[in-house]
Write an enzyme that holds these catalytic residues in place. Structure first.
Site, short mmCIF file in Angstrom:
data_model
loop_
_atom_site.label_atom_id
_atom_site.label_comp_id
_atom_site.label_asym_id
_atom_site.label_seq_id
_atom_site.Cartn_x
_atom_site.Cartn_y
_atom_site.Cartn_z
N TYR A 144 0.85 -1.19 0.00
CA TYR A 144 0.00 0.00 0.00
C TYR A 144 0.88 1.23 0.00
CZ TYR A 144 -3.51 3.44 1.44
OH TYR A 144 -4.34 4.53 1.50
N ASP A 239 9.17 2.96 0.22
CA ASP A 239 8.09 3.59 0.98
C ASP A 239 8.24 3.14 2.43
OD1 ASP A 239 5.78 4.32 2.25
OD2 ASP A 239 4.43 3.69 0.62
N LYS A 267 3.82 9.05 8.90
CA LYS A 267 3.44 8.49 10.20
C LYS A 267 4.32 8.97 11.37
CE LYS A 267 0.38 5.27 8.16
NZ LYS A 267 0.38 4.31 7.08
C1 LIG Z 1 -0.10 4.80 5.59
C2 LIG Z 1 0.76 4.55 4.43
C3 LIG Z 1 0.79 5.41 3.31
C4 LIG Z 1 -0.18 6.53 3.15
O1 LIG Z 1 0.00 7.54 4.10
P1 LIG Z 1 -1.25 8.53 4.37
O2 LIG Z 1 -0.65 9.55 5.32
O3 LIG Z 1 -2.33 7.69 4.97
O4 LIG Z 1 -1.64 9.13 3.08
C5 LIG Z 1 1.70 5.16 2.31
N1 LIG Z 1 2.54 4.12 2.39
C6 LIG Z 1 2.55 3.28 3.44
C7 LIG Z 1 3.53 2.16 3.47
C8 LIG Z 1 1.64 3.45 4.48
O5 LIG Z 1 1.61 2.58 5.49
#
Ligand SMILES: *Cc1c(COP(=O)(O)O)cnc(C)c1O
Length: 428
Positions: A144, A239, A267
């Site tokens: 994701y 990511d 995060k």
């Molecule tokens: C949560 C998440 C995102 C998206 O971040 P948002 O602040 O919710 O847009 C992207 N990549 C990873 C791996 C995530 O866990």
């Protein structure tokens, strides 16, 4: 557990907010129940609007590595708010936060702050396309990267030569530019890169996938990504929105010893306020406007409250803090495994510092396919029993638990004791 006020709020919410929630997984549909509305939180505990208390392992899905309402974070945010909430002009805190990222994350020389992980991955893709002059991107199934249009494409079973929109509203063009490969599939990835690697702007991966549950990279897999991207002239994007500042000070790239071309962070970086970043070498990052021509902007980017929360949170993340979080995670994982074994429930545990997943599965989970083969009904039963006992877990088999610096020994022991009863309920 009383839920009257939550029920009433959920009824009202569903009339004015689609599905009653502002982010789908909050709805708790995967475990067959309605959400609890939260009133307040402190340390490792949540209190819902009906006065029920929970030990929280969601922790806002990752940002709250220091726990809820940590006094340092609250003080920093309060002090920042009193000086003004947004200026639309640069601040010292933005510089300090960027310096923190550069000093901690091996691949980072420059940083652009944005408001969400979604925005950060979007910017990373735009940079990769600008740098290579290519359109296509390879992602891994089960990964994701936020709700970026193109990255919602997921063929679901191995390599796809033609992306299929996983969501209505994604254009055919965006889907066609997104290719999907199975995670940890060395052969599939190698074949794809042999055939089409030189059409790729980027390969984007969570170096420690945490959005299909925790599914660590197989030995040598991240190295293979690095090597083949190099060969094909595609950028490797890690990511690390979940793994960054959590599994270690420098994220998963530090643990693995593999350097990406661009890193996406979020995060933990914002300490519970909206903040994320894309980072990389100066040569790549200076493509961004106004240094370069690749456009990117944000009214609230680098917001003073968010940078204050981020700086206060990173300030708490010392080597001792990571050692403590690691010990907490290990204690939890060991206790859960023993409890499951005692109850005769087959589980597979995956964990890293500050992250873990309990898969209800007999088989090792090494891919999205493996994760999806785990027993969702058993998970729902486990989740329900834990909630009844005051333990708030992510309401999905495919999400990680987030232990924090605020979880103390007594809370971990209470969690394990509750899990023992929950595993018995699953076995019954
Ligand atoms: C949560 C998440 C995102 C998206 O971040 P948002 O602040 O919710 O847009 C992207 N990549 C990873 C791996 C995530 O866990």
């Amino acid at each position: 557990m009383r839920t009257l006020r939550s029920e009433e709020l959920f009824e009202r919410a569903q009339k004015v907010i689609p599905g009653g929630v502002n982010s789908p997984v909050r709805a708790m549909r995967a475990v067959g129940r309605d959400p609890l509305f939260i009133d307040s939180a402190s340390g490792a505990e949540l209190v819902d609007v009906d006065g029920n208390r929970f030990i929280d392992y969601v922790c806002s899905w990752g940002p709250l590595i220091a726990g809820h309402a940590h006094p340092d974070v609250v003080e920093a945010v309060t002090a920042a708010a009193a000086r003004g909430t947004s200026y639309g002009a640069p601040t010292q805190a933005e510089v300090e936060l960027a310096e923190q990222v550069v000093s901690r994350v091996p691949s980072a020389e420059m940083v652009r702050l944005v408001n969400s992980g979604t925005e950060a991955t979007m910017t990373a893709l735009r940079l990769a396309r600008a740098a290579t002059g290519r359109d296509r991107v390879l992602k891994f199934s089960g990964a994701y990267h936020g709700h970026v249009d193109g990255l919602l494409a997921d063929a679901g079973s191995g390599l796809a030569t033609q992306g299929i929109p996983a969501s209505p509203g994604v254009t055919r063009g965006q889907a066609a530019d997104t290719l999907v490969c199975a995670w940890n599939d060395r052969d599939g990835f190698t074949k794809f890169m042999d055939a089409s690697g030189d059409e790729l702007a980027a390969v984007i991966a969570e170096p420690l996938p945490a959005n299909m549950g925790i599914v660590p990279p197989a030995v040598g897999f991240l190295e293979l990504l690095r090597e083949r991207c190099e060969d094909c002239g595609a950028l490797l994007i890690f990511d690390e929105v979940i793994s960054g500042f959590r599994v270690s000070s420098g994220g998963m790239q530090t643990l693995a010893g593999v350097k990406p071309d661009l890193t996406v962070l979020g995060k933990v970086l914002g300490g519970g306020l909206p903040l994320a970043a894309v980072a990389g070498p100066a040569a790549s990052m200076e493509r961004l406007a106004p240094a370069g021509e690749t456009y990117q902007a944000g009214t609230l980017s680098g917001n003073p409250l968010a940078t204050a929360a981020g700086l206060a949170t990173l300030g708490l993340l010392t080597q001792d803090a990571y050692a403590g979080l690691e010990a907490t995670t290990t204690k939890l994982v060991t206790g859960l495994k023993e409890a499951a074994d005692d109850a005769g429930v087959p589980i597979r545990l995956a964990s890293e510092c500050g992250l873990l997943t309990v898969f209800f599965s007999d088989d090792a989970v090494e891919s999205y396919e493996g994760a999806r083969a785990s027993d969702g009904d058993a998970f729902a039963c486990f989740h329900g029993s834990m909630l009844e006992q005051g333990i708030y877990l992510p309401p999905s088999q495919f999400e990680a638990w987030f232990p924090s610096l605020a979880h103390d020994e007594e809370q971990i022991e209470r969690t394990i004791a509750a899990a023992a009863r929950a595993f018995e309920a699953v076995a019954a």
